[in-house]
Every structure is written in C-alpha cells, then in structure tokens.
Design a protein around this motif. Sequence first.
Motif, PDB file in Angstrom:
ATOM      1  N   UNK A   1       0.837  -1.187   0.000  1.00 37.72           N
ATOM      2  CA  UNK A   1       0.000   0.000   0.000  1.00 37.72           C
ATOM      3  C   UNK A   1       0.875   1.241   0.000  1.00 37.72           C
ATOM      4  N   UNK A   2       0.412   2.276  -0.644  1.00 38.14           N
ATOM      5  CA  UNK A   2       1.144   3.534  -0.666  1.00 38.14           C
ATOM      6  C   UNK A   2       0.704   4.376   0.528  1.00 38.14           C
ATOM      7  N   UNK A   3       1.663   4.952   1.209  1.00 38.26           N
ATOM      8  CA  UNK A   3       1.363   5.798   2.360  1.00 38.26           C
ATOM      9  C   UNK A   3       1.977   7.172   2.141  1.00 38.26           C
ATOM     10  N   UNK A   4       1.615   8.103   3.032  1.00 42.43           N
ATOM     11  CA  UNK A   4       2.150   9.457   2.947  1.00 42.43           C
ATOM     12  C   UNK A   4       2.402   9.994   4.344  1.00 42.43           C
ATOM     13  N   UNK A   5       3.410  10.827   4.453  1.00 43.11           N
ATOM     14  CA  UNK A   5       3.713  11.534   5.687  1.00 43.11           C
ATOM     15  C   UNK A   5       3.601  13.022   5.390  1.00 43.11           C
ATOM     16  N   UNK A   6       2.736  13.712   6.115  1.00 41.95           N
ATOM     17  CA  UNK A   6       2.540  15.146   5.896  1.00 41.95           C
ATOM     18  C   UNK A   6       3.291  15.916   6.976  1.00 41.95           C
ATOM     19  N   UNK A  63      -3.200  10.763  -2.725  1.00 40.68           N
ATOM     20  CA  UNK A  63      -3.945   9.549  -3.094  1.00 40.68           C
ATOM     21  C   UNK A  63      -3.462   8.337  -2.307  1.00 40.68           C
ATOM     22  N   UNK A  64      -2.782   8.557  -1.179  1.00 41.30           N
ATOM     23  CA  UNK A  64      -2.302   7.450  -0.355  1.00 41.30           C
ATOM     24  C   UNK A  64      -3.452   6.840   0.445  1.00 41.30           C
ATOM     25  N   UNK A  65      -3.313   5.555   0.757  1.00 42.80           N
ATOM     26  CA  UNK A  65      -4.338   4.869   1.536  1.00 42.80           C
ATOM     27  C   UNK A  65      -4.169   5.127   3.031  1.00 42.80           C
ATOM     28  N   UNK A  66      -2.908   5.337   3.443  1.00 37.69           N
ATOM     29  CA  UNK A  66      -2.599   5.618   4.844  1.00 37.69           C
ATOM     30  C   UNK A  66      -1.825   6.927   4.890  1.00 37.69           C
ATOM     31  N   UNK A  67      -2.282   7.854   5.726  1.00 39.80           N
ATOM     32  CA  UNK A  67      -1.636   9.158   5.824  1.00 39.80           C
ATOM     33  C   UNK A  67      -1.253   9.419   7.278  1.00 39.80           C
ATOM     34  N   UNK A  68       0.037   9.701   7.504  1.00 31.40           N
ATOM     35  CA  UNK A  68       0.528  10.004   8.841  1.00 31.40           C
ATOM     36  C   UNK A  68       0.713  11.510   8.979  1.00 31.40           C
ATOM     37  N   UNK A  69       0.300  12.050  10.115  1.00 30.09           N
ATOM     38  CA  UNK A  69       0.444  13.474  10.399  1.00 30.09           C
ATOM     39  C   UNK A  69       1.622  13.665  11.345  1.00 30.09           C
ATOM     40  N   UNK A  70       2.523  14.576  10.997  1.00 32.95           N
ATOM     41  CA  UNK A  70       3.740  14.760  11.781  1.00 32.95           C
ATOM     42  C   UNK A  70       3.626  15.967  12.712  1.00 32.95           C
ATOM     43  N   UNK A  71       4.553  16.047  13.661  1.00 35.94           N
ATOM     44  CA  UNK A  71       4.679  17.205  14.531  1.00 35.94           C
ATOM     45  C   UNK A  71       3.420  17.507  15.320  1.00 35.94           C
ATOM     46  N   UNK A  72       2.975  18.782  15.253  1.00 40.97           N
ATOM     47  CA  UNK A  72       1.796  19.234  15.988  1.00 40.97           C
ATOM     48  C   UNK A  72       0.489  18.994  15.234  1.00 40.97           C
ATOM     49  N   UNK A  85     -10.792  14.383   4.823  1.00 40.81           N
ATOM     50  CA  UNK A  85     -10.810  14.055   3.401  1.00 40.81           C
ATOM     51  C   UNK A  85     -12.178  13.514   3.021  1.00 40.81           C
ATOM     52  N   UNK A  86     -12.578  13.771   1.793  1.00 45.34           N
ATOM     53  CA  UNK A  86     -13.856  13.263   1.298  1.00 45.34           C
ATOM     54  C   UNK A  86     -13.739  11.815   0.850  1.00 45.34           C
ATOM     55  N   UNK A  87     -12.505  11.330   0.731  1.00 45.22           N
ATOM     56  CA  UNK A  87     -12.314   9.950   0.284  1.00 45.22           C
ATOM     57  C   UNK A  87     -11.917   9.059   1.466  1.00 45.22           C
ATOM     58  N   UNK A  88     -11.953   7.769   1.241  1.00 42.57           N
ATOM     59  CA  UNK A  88     -11.604   6.793   2.272  1.00 42.57           C
ATOM     60  C   UNK A  88     -10.091   6.802   2.491  1.00 42.57           C
ATOM     61  N   UNK A  89      -9.684   7.166   3.695  1.00 44.47           N
ATOM     62  CA  UNK A  89      -8.257   7.223   4.005  1.00 44.47           C
ATOM     63  C   UNK A  89      -8.069   6.929   5.488  1.00 44.47           C
ATOM     64  N   UNK A  90      -7.001   6.211   5.818  1.00 44.97           N
ATOM     65  CA  UNK A  90      -6.685   5.918   7.206  1.00 44.97           C
ATOM     66  C   UNK A  90      -5.668   6.949   7.703  1.00 44.97           C
ATOM     67  N   UNK A  91      -6.058   7.722   8.717  1.00 40.76           N
ATOM     68  CA  UNK A  91      -5.160   8.702   9.304  1.00 40.76           C
ATOM     69  C   UNK A  91      -4.473   8.115  10.527  1.00 40.76           C
ATOM     70  N   UNK A  92      -3.198   8.411  10.665  1.00 40.24           N
ATOM     71  CA  UNK A  92      -2.450   7.956  11.832  1.00 40.24           C
ATOM     72  C   UNK A  92      -1.556   9.084  12.323  1.00 40.24           C
TER      73      UNK A  92
END
Length: 204
Positions: A1-6, A63-72, A85-92
């Motif tokens: 799965x593709x993930x993202x770190x913001x 367009x990642x399935x899993x998105x991680x939020x960094x810092x604050x 998000x309006x789309x299905x996404x797992x936030x961590x």
Amino acid sequence: ARSALIVYAPHGMNVPFAEPTLVETVRAAGGVTDVVLLPLHAGELGDQTRVRALLRRAIDHTRAEVVALAGMLPSLTGLAAEQLSSREVMLTTGHAVTVVAMLKTVERILEATGRIWSAARVGVLGFGAIGQATLQLCVSRLGRPAQVCIADPRFGTNVSALAGCDLVLGAASVGHVLDVDRLAPGTLVVDDSFPRCFEDALAW
C-alpha cells in the motif's frame, strides 16, 4: 500500500511554494511513502482554518491509503479524529511508534550509563499526548522512578521544575526551552521535541 507523511517546515523557515508539495518518495521493503510538505512553518500553525484546508488538499493530492500526520498536526486535528478528506483514508499520528522509540532509547541509555530507573529523578518537559504516554509506558515497563517532575505551562509549571532531575524526557511543542547550562553534569536528555528542546551547539 502507498502511504504518505505530511510535514511542515521548522519555525521561521521560508517555504517557496503555495501548495502542498511532494518533496521525497521513500521506497522500502514494506512499501512506498510520499513525504508531503505543507507550505507553512511551525510558527504559522495558529491559523487552524488554513492548516485544515492545506491538510485536506495534501491528503487529496497524495492519493495514499494511509496518511501520517507529523509534529503538531495530530494535536490540531483531535489526534487525527477529524474528518479531513472526502475519500476513504486511514489517518495515523505515529504517536505509538514515537512513544515506543522513547522507551527503547531510555532503556538503552540507562544500560549504557549504568543508571537505574527506580533511582532516577525523572523530569517530563511537555506533558501533552507524547509526554504523558511516554511516562506511562516507562512506568508500566520499568516501574516507578524515585521522583517525577512535570514542566508544562498547562499545569502551571515551567522548566525550573526540572531542577535536580537527572533524566529528562523532552516532548515540548516549542524548541530551545531547556537551558543546558542549568542542567547538572551527567543529566540524560531523551528528546522528541520539534524543534529540539535544547540548542545542539550548547549541548556539545
């Protein structure tokens, strides 16, 4: 799965673009992670309407399935409980990994220095989600230390509460609040603050 770190930039750093931007793609055995930089720095997080709008655009952009939020960012979004998000996404938030990393580091430095947790005077600098969870995990795994001191304005205390502590757990939301010149020689600091809670040059 593709993930993202913001992520966002350190305080005061100029970000030369106006939209969330993919700045790096990390490929590993477990998958692919996109690192997306928001066009703001830590000092601009007070404008929560703007932060949320940028987060929504960043999540939709990856367009990642899993998105991680960094810092604050987790704290500003109810520990990722908000719908961003309006789309299905797992936030961590990555909090669990951070807290375990803090525990493992504490265990390693205690072993390396021959210190004993039960005899330690432990200070916690920043008693938010990370600070509280780190202390709780350390106590559950290592037992109670000799003393615990909390330094957090929300609890009516500041860094002066750490006087006499020989182990400091840093989880502050602002940088350079710990004056290393005021620490006793041999004080151990395990820090997850962003920016770091002390000045690197002064520490060296």
